[in-house]
Design a protein around this motif. Structure first.
Motif, PDB file in Angstrom:
ATOM      1  N   GLU A  67      -3.922   5.753  -4.363  1.00 42.88           N
ATOM      2  CA  GLU A  67      -4.484   6.587  -3.301  1.00 42.88           C
ATOM      3  C   GLU A  67      -3.700   7.903  -3.289  1.00 42.88           C
ATOM      4  OE1 GLU A  67      -5.275   6.523   1.549  1.00 42.88           O
ATOM      5  OE2 GLU A  67      -4.792   4.647   0.484  1.00 42.88           O
ATOM      6  N   VAL A  96       0.622   5.712  -0.488  1.00 44.93           N
ATOM      7  CA  VAL A  96      -0.198   6.916  -0.540  1.00 44.93           C
ATOM      8  C   VAL A  96       0.643   8.024  -1.156  1.00 44.93           C
ATOM      9  CG1 VAL A  96      -1.491   8.645   0.762  1.00 44.93           C
ATOM     10  CG2 VAL A  96      -1.533   6.246   1.482  1.00 44.93           C
ATOM     11  N   ARG A 149       0.837  -1.194   0.000  1.00 46.41           N
ATOM     12  CA  ARG A 149       0.000   0.000   0.000  1.00 46.41           C
ATOM     13  C   ARG A 149       0.878   1.251   0.000  1.00 46.41           C
ATOM     14  NH1 ARG A 149      -3.265   2.952   4.803  1.00 46.41           N
ATOM     15  NH2 ARG A 149      -4.266   4.542   3.500  1.00 46.41           N
TER      16      ARG A 149
END
Length: 473
Positions: A144, A66, A64
């Motif tokens: 994201e 960002v 993940r």
């Protein structure tokens, strides 16, 4: 999919590709916390082409990320803001940030909307159309992204995290990540570079090609452009088209370079093998390309020369500057010229004093000047100032133990070139660079959590056999 056509069919094909490839995989990185809050796996500073490509490469590895970008959505990077070329300089067929997906290439996006004949007729990619493609790319890979988030400070710590002080909507907050990627563009570790004589020119009478300048203010003025590269041509042409009285390009060299030597390095061997070359060969190759310089594109040069009030003054280095606060007089071997405004197209340099957000660690970065000393005839300030990066683009300490955690910050922008080759910002090999970085981060995350991953293996209890598959004889 057969009932779909055009862009909708392409988008359906990409989604099908992801389904067939089982992408993205589930997250596997062991979550860590700080003060009871989960750490981000990776914080990426920048959501332009490089930042988006890295985010997608990480996502397709189950990590993940960002992205933080100070620009509003759709205005990331230079394409719709400071860039002034009519078309990209790169050949249209380069696959760019597609990460190996043919359905993510600019060509696929273009042909889905305009057809194969239009593709064949296309010479170079229009700059703003490239920005439209990147907006579509973002919609397809769905990273994201937090727009209008400005990074005020980056601080590595010895406890396995990097803190980010972020400003959004007038309010400041702290974020914490295990790894930080700097996808900060051409000026990623510095700022626009001005030659020494520029300091004698009042700020209101000069600008850099990378500035967000309102060119309409140049209408009717006598303009000097310092430099003879691609951005110099773009600036000169923009000033001429807006109605400048005249534009003089003051070019230090007596001849413009004719051959782009950088294109000679466009092979899979250079893309994948440069990183492992001996230091002396890395330096020799990059110094040669720097020394030869990159010629401006033919189209960009013709865009200037078609104007009768454009003048190319070769061999015109600046010997002296005079100004009365209203005009600038430049003394050169080609003569003395008076101007109302001076545009500098003089590139970028590593300059940490221009990046206060990196102040907590910048003085601790090991540079190539500490790693390698070239022969005097190969001295090169740009290369000396480049960071000496590790295999995952990570910074290294200048002095061991002086800045714990600095290796958790990864430089995925132009200054990485001497360490890794041209894979961290330019269109041709951006996918290969993003794969290298993402795979390097995956290895680091595994190594950091190997004990916990071993526990996961030990706890895994999904049986292959149920016990009723045979009868013991």
């Amino acid at each position: 999919m057969s009932h779909l056509s055009g862009l909708a069919a392409l988008e359906a094909r990409f989604r099908q590709d992801l389904t067939w490839l089982e992408l993205p995989p589930k997250s596997w990185v062991i979550q860590r916390q700080h003060d009871g809050e989960p750490l981000l796996d990776v914080a990426i500073i920048g959501a332009g082409m490089a930042g988006l490509t890295v985010a997608a490469a990480l996502k397709f590895l189950g990590i993940r990320a960002v992205n933080f970008d100070r620009a509003s959505e759709g205005l990331e990077g230079p394409w719709a803001t400071t860039a002034r070329m009519e078309t990209l300089r790169s050949p249209k067929q380069l696959t760019g940030p597609c990460l190996g997906f043919s359905s993510l290439t600019f060509r696929a996006w273009f042909e889905a909307q305009f057809g194969a004949d239009a593709w064949q007729a296309l010479d170079k990619i229009p700059r703003l159309q490239w920005m439209d493609y990147l907006r579509w790319y973002r919609r397809m890979v769905q990273p994201e992204v937090r727009n209008e988030h400005e990074i005020l400070a980056v601080q590595p710590h010895a406890d396995g995290r990097v803190s980010l002080r972020v400003r959004h909507a007038g309010r400041e907050s702290m974020m914490h990540a295990r790894r930080v990627v700097l996808a900060t563009g051409r000026d990623g570790l510095g700022a626009a570079w001005y030659p020494d004589f520029a300091r004698h020119i009042p700020a209101h009478l000069r600008a850099h090609s990378s500035d967000e300048l309102d060119y309409s203010r140049l209408r009717g003025l006598r303009v000097a452009v310092i430099g003879g590269g691609a951005s110099a041509m773009d600036c000169a042409a923009t000033a001429l088209e807006i109605g400048a009285q005249s534009v003089d390009l003051l070019i230090r060299r007596r001849e413009l370079p004719r051959v782009n030597k950088g294109k000679g390095s466009g092979s899979a061997g250079m893309t994948h093998g440069f990183v492992d070359l001996p230091d002396e060969w890395k330096w020799r190759i990059r110094h040669y390309v720097n020394e030869q310089q990159t010629p401006p594109p033919r189209g960009s040069t013709l865009r200037v020369s078609r104007h009768a009030n454009a003048r190319f003054r070769l061999g015109a280095c600046i010997d002296e500057v005079q100004t009365d606060g209203r005009t600038v007089t430049l003394h050169t071997p080609r003569g003395v010229f008076e101007f109302d405004f001076v545009l500098f197209s003089t590139g970028f340099r590593v300059n940490f004093t221009a990046r206060p957000e990196f102040a907590a660690f910048s003085s601790h970065i090991r540079l190539w000047s500490q790693r390698y000393q070239p022969d005097p005839h190969e001295a090169d300030d740009e290369l000396s100032e480049s960071p000496d990066l590790g295999p995952a683009f990570e910074f290294r300490e200048r002095v061991a133990g002086a800045c714990p955690g600095i290796d958790r910050i990864h430089c995925f922008c132009y200054p990485a070139t001497l360490s890794h080759g041209t894979v961290a910002g330019d269109i041709p090999a951006i996918s290969e660079g993003a794969h290298r970085l993402a795979q390097g981060l995956a290895a680091l995350f595994l190594a950091e959590g190997v004990e916990r991953h071993f526990e996961v293996i030990q706890a895994f209890e999904e049986p292959e056999l149920l016990g009723d598959e045979w009868t013991e004889s």
